[in-house]
Design a protein around this motif. Structure first.
Motif, PDB file in Angstrom:
ATOM      1  N   ARG A 291       0.879  -1.286   0.197  1.00  0.00           N
ATOM      2  CA  ARG A 291      -0.066   0.065   0.023  1.00  0.00           C
ATOM      3  C   ARG A 291       0.987   1.146   0.051  1.00  0.00           C
ATOM      4  NH1 ARG A 291      -2.582   4.086   0.257  1.00  0.00           N
ATOM      5  NH2 ARG A 291      -4.766   4.579   0.976  1.00  0.00           N
ATOM      6  N   ASN A 292       1.904   1.305   0.782  1.00  0.00           N
ATOM      7  CA  ASN A 292       2.759   2.633   0.786  1.00  0.00           C
ATOM      8  C   ASN A 292       3.444   2.562  -0.417  1.00  0.00           C
ATOM      9  OD1 ASN A 292       1.802   2.999   3.418  1.00  0.00           O
ATOM     10  ND2 ASN A 292       3.449   1.665   4.358  1.00  0.00           N
ATOM     11  N   LYS A 293       3.968   1.531  -0.769  1.00  0.00           N
ATOM     12  CA  LYS A 293       4.800   1.401  -2.234  1.00  0.00           C
ATOM     13  C   LYS A 293       3.955   2.092  -3.212  1.00  0.00           C
ATOM     14  CE  LYS A 293       6.821  -1.473  -5.394  1.00  0.00           C
ATOM     15  NZ  LYS A 293       7.375  -3.083  -5.820  1.00  0.00           N
ATOM     16  N   TRP A 294       2.820   1.740  -3.565  1.00  0.00           N
ATOM     17  CA  TRP A 294       2.006   2.526  -4.748  1.00  0.00           C
ATOM     18  C   TRP A 294       1.190   3.491  -4.447  1.00  0.00           C
ATOM     19  CZ3 TRP A 294       3.820   0.524  -9.180  1.00  0.00           C
ATOM     20  CH2 TRP A 294       4.227  -0.641  -9.171  1.00  0.00           C
ATOM     21  N   TRP A 295       1.282   3.948  -3.184  1.00  0.00           N
ATOM     22  CA  TRP A 295       0.269   5.048  -3.158  1.00  0.00           C
ATOM     23  C   TRP A 295       0.893   6.205  -2.532  1.00  0.00           C
ATOM     24  CZ3 TRP A 295      -2.402   0.718  -3.689  1.00  0.00           C
ATOM     25  CH2 TRP A 295      -3.749   0.775  -4.530  1.00  0.00           C
ATOM     26  N   GLU A 296       2.017   6.183  -1.775  1.00  0.00           N
ATOM     27  CA  GLU A 296       2.612   7.485  -0.973  1.00  0.00           C
ATOM     28  C   GLU A 296       3.378   8.229  -1.813  1.00  0.00           C
ATOM     29  OE1 GLU A 296       3.113   9.402   2.335  1.00  0.00           O
ATOM     30  OE2 GLU A 296       1.996   7.487   2.170  1.00  0.00           O
ATOM     31  N   THR A 297       2.892   9.605  -2.218  1.00  0.00           N
ATOM     32  CA  THR A 297       3.580  10.607  -2.822  1.00  0.00           C
ATOM     33  C   THR A 297       3.494  11.706  -1.982  1.00  0.00           C
ATOM     34  OG1 THR A 297       1.929  11.418  -4.037  1.00  0.00           O
ATOM     35  CG2 THR A 297       2.551   9.463  -4.977  1.00  0.00           C
ATOM     36  N   SER A 298       4.251  13.017  -2.731  1.00  0.00           N
ATOM     37  CA  SER A 298       4.266  14.323  -1.881  1.00  0.00           C
ATOM     38  C   SER A 298       3.029  14.754  -1.992  1.00  0.00           C
ATOM     39  CB  SER A 298       5.333  15.207  -2.925  1.00  0.00           C
ATOM     40  OG  SER A 298       5.256  15.320  -4.167  1.00  0.00           O
ATOM     41  N   CYS A 299       2.447  14.622  -2.924  1.00  0.00           N
ATOM     42  CA  CYS A 299       0.829  15.547  -2.916  1.00  0.00           C
ATOM     43  C   CYS A 299      -0.116  14.961  -1.701  1.00  0.00           C
ATOM     44  CB  CYS A 299       0.350  15.051  -4.516  1.00  0.00           C
ATOM     45  SG  CYS A 299       1.043  16.486  -5.678  1.00  0.00           S
ATOM     46  N   LEU A 300       0.104  13.771  -1.692  1.00  0.00           N
ATOM     47  CA  LEU A 300      -0.797  12.914  -0.780  1.00  0.00           C
ATOM     48  C   LEU A 300      -0.337  13.530   0.729  1.00  0.00           C
ATOM     49  CD1 LEU A 300      -2.905  10.798   0.016  1.00  0.00           C
ATOM     50  CD2 LEU A 300      -1.030   9.047   0.211  1.00  0.00           C
ATOM     51  N   GLN A 301       1.050  13.886   0.729  1.00  0.00           N
ATOM     52  CA  GLN A 301       1.379  14.344   2.145  1.00  0.00           C
ATOM     53  C   GLN A 301       0.926  15.612   2.480  1.00  0.00           C
ATOM     54  OE1 GLN A 301       2.975  12.676   4.618  1.00  0.00           O
ATOM     55  NE2 GLN A 301       3.102  14.492   6.021  1.00  0.00           N
ATOM     56  N   LYS A 302       0.850  16.563   1.348  1.00  0.00           N
ATOM     57  CA  LYS A 302       0.262  18.071   1.491  1.00  0.00           C
ATOM     58  C   LYS A 302      -1.176  17.924   1.617  1.00  0.00           C
ATOM     59  CE  LYS A 302       3.974  19.806  -1.706  1.00  0.00           C
ATOM     60  NZ  LYS A 302       4.155  20.463  -2.904  1.00  0.00           N
ATOM     61  N   SER A 303      -1.916  16.985   1.208  1.00  0.00           N
ATOM     62  CA  SER A 303      -3.011  17.252   1.347  1.00  0.00           C
ATOM     63  C   SER A 303      -3.549  17.016   2.685  1.00  0.00           C
ATOM     64  CB  SER A 303      -4.099  15.938   0.547  1.00  0.00           C
ATOM     65  OG  SER A 303      -3.563  14.689   0.995  1.00  0.00           O
ATOM     66  N   ARG A 304      -2.604  16.318   3.400  1.00  0.00           N
ATOM     67  CA  ARG A 304      -2.950  16.116   4.923  1.00  0.00           C
ATOM     68  C   ARG A 304      -3.180  17.342   5.926  1.00  0.00           C
ATOM     69  NH1 ARG A 304       0.606  10.597   5.354  1.00  0.00           N
ATOM     70  NH2 ARG A 304      -0.371   9.233   4.192  1.00  0.00           N
ATOM     71  N   ASP A 305      -2.117  18.150   5.234  1.00  0.00           N
ATOM     72  CA  ASP A 305      -1.863  19.382   6.254  1.00  0.00           C
ATOM     73  C   ASP A 305      -2.993  20.480   5.881  1.00  0.00           C
ATOM     74  OD1 ASP A 305       0.365  17.979   7.208  1.00  0.00           O
ATOM     75  OD2 ASP A 305       1.595  18.795   5.524  1.00  0.00           O
ATOM     76  N   ARG A 306      -4.067  20.179   6.153  1.00  0.00           N
ATOM     77  CA  ARG A 306      -5.557  21.051   5.949  1.00  0.00           C
ATOM     78  C   ARG A 306      -5.461  21.858   7.027  1.00  0.00           C
ATOM     79  NH1 ARG A 306      -9.878  16.990   3.351  1.00  0.00           N
ATOM     80  NH2 ARG A 306      -8.617  16.514   1.523  1.00  0.00           N
TER      81      ARG A 306
END
Length: 490
Positions: free
Chosen positions: A399-414
């Motif tokens: 799951r982490n291998k195919w999903w984790e990206t920089s945009c996903l990390q930014k979307s968490r910081d709302r």
């Protein structure tokens, strides 16, 4: 003659040994091994191992074609299962590009149909486990958990800047608490300034500058970090003023920090957060994959909101329903369109395309499972293998291998408005300071009453009561004295 036979025997033996060595080298050569495998999307059959035909569907990141080879989450999962259960496989992409639904003639389409027609042994893909599919095929334990979400483009759902945008850094509860604290502090200033004998000695002859309006002005000046008159003289009044100054400095620092974060982040309170919000608005069209489990979820749901979504999609079937997931993502990026689908796939789209985002609400918890025929002996084996992979952490790794990206990390910081709980200690400090100021004013007035009672030979309580009444009614006494002096002059 014996020497001739011996020579011939040696030559034949040497040739046989050289031939065997050559064949062994060919078997160990990686190029020869690669050439012996059975082509695109397959794993070479090993002697004694069963071979399974696996149907799947091209969808990023589950199954993708890279350099004439298949790769992705499902391919890695399939390799791990094959290594655990000792089988070989041949992968084929589903012919009609569908997941599996009942057609108008009653037959199943997509990967479910291929399993029923014995064209494939198992289906390893993002295939949702539903009751309708479970009736015709068997599913293993889900290898991924998901739900139904809403995929949106950020600039599509961004609302216009409000006229009162400057109020956004604090929540409504915080602003209400701030207003209450301001009024309470100004009232305490007014009360303490009247009670304290150090602020004015002779109430009957002097004028107290800390009227209620002046107290309000003093509190407002502190909020703007501006020094205003009147200036406090009594210790009790200065305690309240100092605590209020401390409160305003910390409050302004929190406001400026949160307002700066709001302006730099560019995130607003989304007008579309739930499926109910999606139904009520008219600006953005919405739809899902044609024939997918998501479409039938809304069709079979008894929820009124879900029924409204289904009726909308059914009436505009040719316009809002899409054929593939890639088409859905492209349409969301290029038009005012919201895609309703698997939340886990939408998280990937938001990670790959930074201008996309998923709405907070997720409904219909479900899972992706491996489909087999009802009579298959592989169902239980595959389920146990999936559980072992989950317990060992291999599924989390994939799951982490195919999903984790920089945009996903930014979307968490709302960004979110500052709630009263974050300023609870600040409000508590202000309340303690106000209480100390009032106590100090009572102590000051008590000391003056004790001295006055000694000179007038009265009880301290009676003098304290007279002083308090005089100071609280000073406005009326001042008016009466002014009227009396006016009449005398006349």
């Amino acid at each position: 003659m014996d020497k001739g036979l011996h020579f011939v025997f040696c030559v034949v033996t040497t040739l046989l040994l050289l031939r065997e060595s050559c064949q062994t080298g060919e078997k160990n050569d990686p190029k020869m091994l690669a050439a012996s495998e059975s082509g695109f999307g397959s794993r070479g059959s090993e002697e004694g191992l069963p071979t399974l035909t696996v149907t799947t569907i091209l969808e990023d990141p589950y199954v993708m074609v890279r350099s004439a080879e298949l790769e992705g989450y499902c391919i890695d999962l399939l390799k791990a299962l094959a290594a655990m259960l000792h089988f070989s496989y041949k992968v084929k992409v589903v012919g009609d590009g569908q997941y599996g639904a009942v057609s108008s003639n009653g037959n199943w389409t997509g990967m479910i149909g291929e399993i029923l027609r014995r064209e494939a042994d198992i289906a390893v893909a993002p295939l949702t486990v539903t009751s309708a599919r479970e009736e015709v095929v068997s599913f293993t334990t889900p290898f991924l958990q998901t739900g139904i979400g809403i995929l949106l483009r950020k600039d599509t759902v961004s609302q216009d800047v409000s006229f009162f945008h400057f109020l956004a850094p604090f929540s409504k509860e915080t602003w209400t608490g701030l207003l209450f604290a301001y009024v309470l502090t100004c009232f305490c200033l007014f009360l303490v300034a009247r009670l304290s004998p150090c602020e004015w000695n002779e109430p009957k002859n002097e004028e107290n500058h800390f009227t209620f309006l002046n107290s309000l002005w003093f509190g407002a000046g502190a909020l703007a970090l501006q020094g205003v008159t009147p200036r406090p003289k009594a210790f009790s009044v200065r305690v309240i003023a100092a605590v209020w100054w401390l409160f305003t400095i910390a409050l302004l620092a929190a406001y400026i920090a949160n307002f700066t974060a709001l302006l730099t982040s560019g995130t607003e309170q989304l007008p579309i957060q739930t499926f109910e919000d999606l139904v009520k608005q008219r600006k953005v069209e919405f739809g899902t994959l044609d024939g997918s489990s998501t479409f039938y979820f809304f069709k079979n749901s008894k929820n009124p909101i879900h029924q409204m979504i289904y009726e909308y999609m059914d009436k505009r079937r040719d316009h809002v329903l899409v054929k593939t997931y890639q088409e859905a993502v492209q349409r969301v990026m290029e038009s005012n369109y919201a895609f309703i689908g698997e939340s886990i796939s939408q998280d990937l789209a938001a990670a790959r395309h930074c201008n996309l985002m998923r709405a907070p609400e997720v409904i219909g918890a479900r899972g992706f499972g491996i489909a087999t025929t009802h009579a298959s002996l592989w169902t239980k084996k595959l389920s146990i293998a999936v559980l072992k992979l989950r317990e060992s952490g291999d599924l989390d790794y994939l799951r982490n291998k195919w999903w984790e990206t920089s945009c996903l990390q930014k979307s968490r910081d709302r960004w979110s408005p500052l709630q009263p709980q974050a300023l609870g200690g600040l409000f508590l400090t202000l309340a303690i300071g106000l209480a100390l100021g009032v106590i100090a004013a009572v102590v000051e007035l008590s000391n003056r009453s004790r001295h006055a009672a000694g000179h007038a030979k009265k009880s301290c309580c009676s003098v304290f009561t007279e002083e308090m009444c005089t100071r609280l009614r000073i406005k009326e006494n001042t008016r009466q004295s002014q009227e009396t002096s006016g009449r005398a002059n006349a």
